[in-house]
Structure formats: C-alpha cells, structure tokens
Design a protein around this motif. Structure first.
Motif, mmCIF file in Angstrom:
data_model
loop_
_atom_site.group_PDB
_atom_site.id
_atom_site.type_symbol
_atom_site.label_atom_id
_atom_site.label_comp_id
_atom_site.label_asym_id
_atom_site.label_seq_id
_atom_site.Cartn_x
_atom_site.Cartn_y
_atom_site.Cartn_z
ATOM 1 N N ALA A 73 0.838 -1.212 0.000
ATOM 2 C CA ALA A 73 0.000 0.000 0.000
ATOM 3 C C ALA A 73 0.869 1.256 0.000
ATOM 4 O O ALA A 73 2.088 1.192 0.231
ATOM 5 N N ILE A 77 0.503 9.440 3.492
ATOM 6 C CA ILE A 77 -0.690 10.153 3.016
ATOM 7 C C ILE A 77 -0.755 11.497 3.743
ATOM 8 O O ILE A 77 -0.678 11.553 4.982
ATOM 9 N N GLY A 82 -7.082 11.797 -0.060
ATOM 10 C CA GLY A 82 -7.726 10.484 -0.083
ATOM 11 C C GLY A 82 -8.739 10.337 1.040
ATOM 12 O O GLY A 82 -9.052 11.296 1.753
ATOM 13 N N VAL A 83 -9.237 9.136 1.188
ATOM 14 C CA VAL A 83 -10.255 8.883 2.212
ATOM 15 C C VAL A 83 -9.609 8.929 3.603
ATOM 16 O O VAL A 83 -10.149 9.520 4.545
ATOM 17 N N CYS A 84 -8.416 8.348 3.711
ATOM 18 C CA CYS A 84 -7.723 8.326 5.008
ATOM 19 C C CYS A 84 -7.396 9.740 5.481
ATOM 20 O O CYS A 84 -7.632 10.092 6.646
ATOM 21 N N ILE A 106 -7.173 7.721 -3.182
ATOM 22 C CA ILE A 106 -5.830 7.246 -3.524
ATOM 23 C C ILE A 106 -5.937 5.768 -3.879
ATOM 24 O O ILE A 106 -6.265 4.945 -3.017
ATOM 25 N N CYS A 108 -4.444 2.705 -4.168
ATOM 26 C CA CYS A 108 -3.283 1.846 -3.909
ATOM 27 C C CYS A 108 -3.411 0.584 -4.726
ATOM 28 O O CYS A 108 -2.437 0.032 -5.207
ATOM 29 N N ASP A 133 -10.736 -2.031 3.342
ATOM 30 C CA ASP A 133 -11.156 -1.953 1.941
ATOM 31 C C ASP A 133 -11.813 -3.262 1.510
ATOM 32 O O ASP A 133 -11.433 -4.348 1.972
HETATM 33 N N1 SME Z 1 -7.723 4.042 0.102
HETATM 34 C C1 SME Z 1 -6.954 4.943 0.848
HETATM 35 C C2 SME Z 1 -5.498 4.791 0.597
HETATM 36 C C3 SME Z 1 -4.894 3.658 1.340
HETATM 37 S S1 SME Z 1 -5.162 2.203 0.673
HETATM 38 O O1 SME Z 1 -6.369 1.948 0.063
HETATM 39 C C4 SME Z 1 -4.533 0.969 1.475
HETATM 40 C C5 SME Z 1 -7.374 6.380 0.681
HETATM 41 O O2 SME Z 1 -7.827 6.843 -0.366
HETATM 42 O O3 SME Z 1 -7.249 7.058 1.661
#
Ligand code: SME
Length: 159
Positions: A73, A77, A82-84, A106, A108, A133
């Motif tokens: 991954a 970040i 991204g979502v995180c 994001i 990954c 996820d």
């Molecule tokens: N999906 C996440 C990034 C991390 S990975 O999916 C492991 C995001 O957009 O924050």
C-alpha cells in the motif's frame, strides 16, 4: 492467539460480536502497539475476508503506513488527501460505497472498490486511522461503523 479465533454466528453483526471480546483478550496483556495493531488487522481480515485491513499512524504531518494485511500500500498520506487523509482531517468516519465516485481517492490497488476509514482519537487528537477496503461495491454499512469504532476505542488509549 489469532489462530484460536472461534467464530460463531452467521451475520456480520454476530461475527463482530464474537470477534470483539476475543480481540479484547488478545490485546489485554500485550503492551506493544504494533503487535496489537498487527493482530487486529489479521483478525479482521481472517474473519471477514476483507480485501485490505490496516492502520496508518499519524507521524508529524503525515499518515504513515502501519501494520496491515493485504497488498502493498501507499506508505505516506498527507492531511486531507484520499479517504484516510479526509477522515484524519475531519476527525470522523468515512464510508465510501464506490471509490471511483470519491474525488481524490488514492488508488493503492485497482481491486479496492469500497472502503471505510475510522479515525482513532486519543485526548481529542487523531493518532491513527483504521482503513478497511473491500473488492466489492457497498462493502460497508452502519454495522461495520459501529463495531470498528468500538475496536478503535478499545485501542485509542494505547496511542
Ligand atoms: N484508500 C486509501 C489509501 C490507502 S489504501 O487503500 C490501502 C485512501 O484513499 O485514503
């Protein structure tokens, strides 16, 4: 021990209700944060067959990849990315039913289709996020939010 997980029940809620006391027992005598997060990620993935389960730790001004189960991954970040990064910035859980419809997601892995990110908060400060996820659309709902939040609260004072 993780290999002694006993999983009773059919529904997702029943599985969480069986799993959470076992995770409590698993981490109760172990003070090491990385060891505990590693086992929590493994227990969740083993139970639900999620595509990816892991922690990002807040380190200075970034999220840095912590213990996880799944494919390689992104390691760092930024706040709000991204979502995180959004869950960190907003201090709230985000459920994304379809990542392709989430601006700034994001990717990954192209196989990840939906996700839930729970901030882990101690003394009002986000210390980490738990990112789960799925490779299916609409992989998460209010049941996941309820029990994953319970898990996050279980370990928040260790951060
Ligand atoms: N999906 C996440 C990034 C991390 S990975 O999916 C492991 C995001 O957009 O924050």
């Amino acid at each position: 021990m993780a290999d002694e997980l006993i999983l009773e029940g059919e529904t997702r809620e029943e599985k969480y209700q069986t799993l959470i006391p076992q995770i409590k027992a698993l981490i109760s005598d172990e003070p090491d944060l990385v060891a505990n997060c590693a086992n929590i990620a493994a227990a969740l993935r083993q139970t639900f067959d999620f595509f990816w389960v892991g922690f990002y730790f807040v380190k200075e001004d970034e999220l840095v990849l912590g213990p996880f189960q799944g494919d390689i991954a992104c390691t760092r970040i930024a706040l709000g990315r991204g979502v995180c990064g959004k869950a960190w910035q907003n201090k709230e859980t985000i459920i994304v039913p379809d990542v392709n419809a989430f601006p700034g997601h994001i990717a990954c892995s192209a196989a990840s289709v939906s996700e839930i990110v729970i901030p882990i908060i101690n003394k009002g400060v986000v210390r980490s996020v738990l990112d789960v996820d799925s490779d299916k659309k609409d992989g998460f709902n209010a049941i996941d939010q309820k029990y994953l939040t319970e898990l996050a609260e279980l370990i928040s004072d260790r951060f």
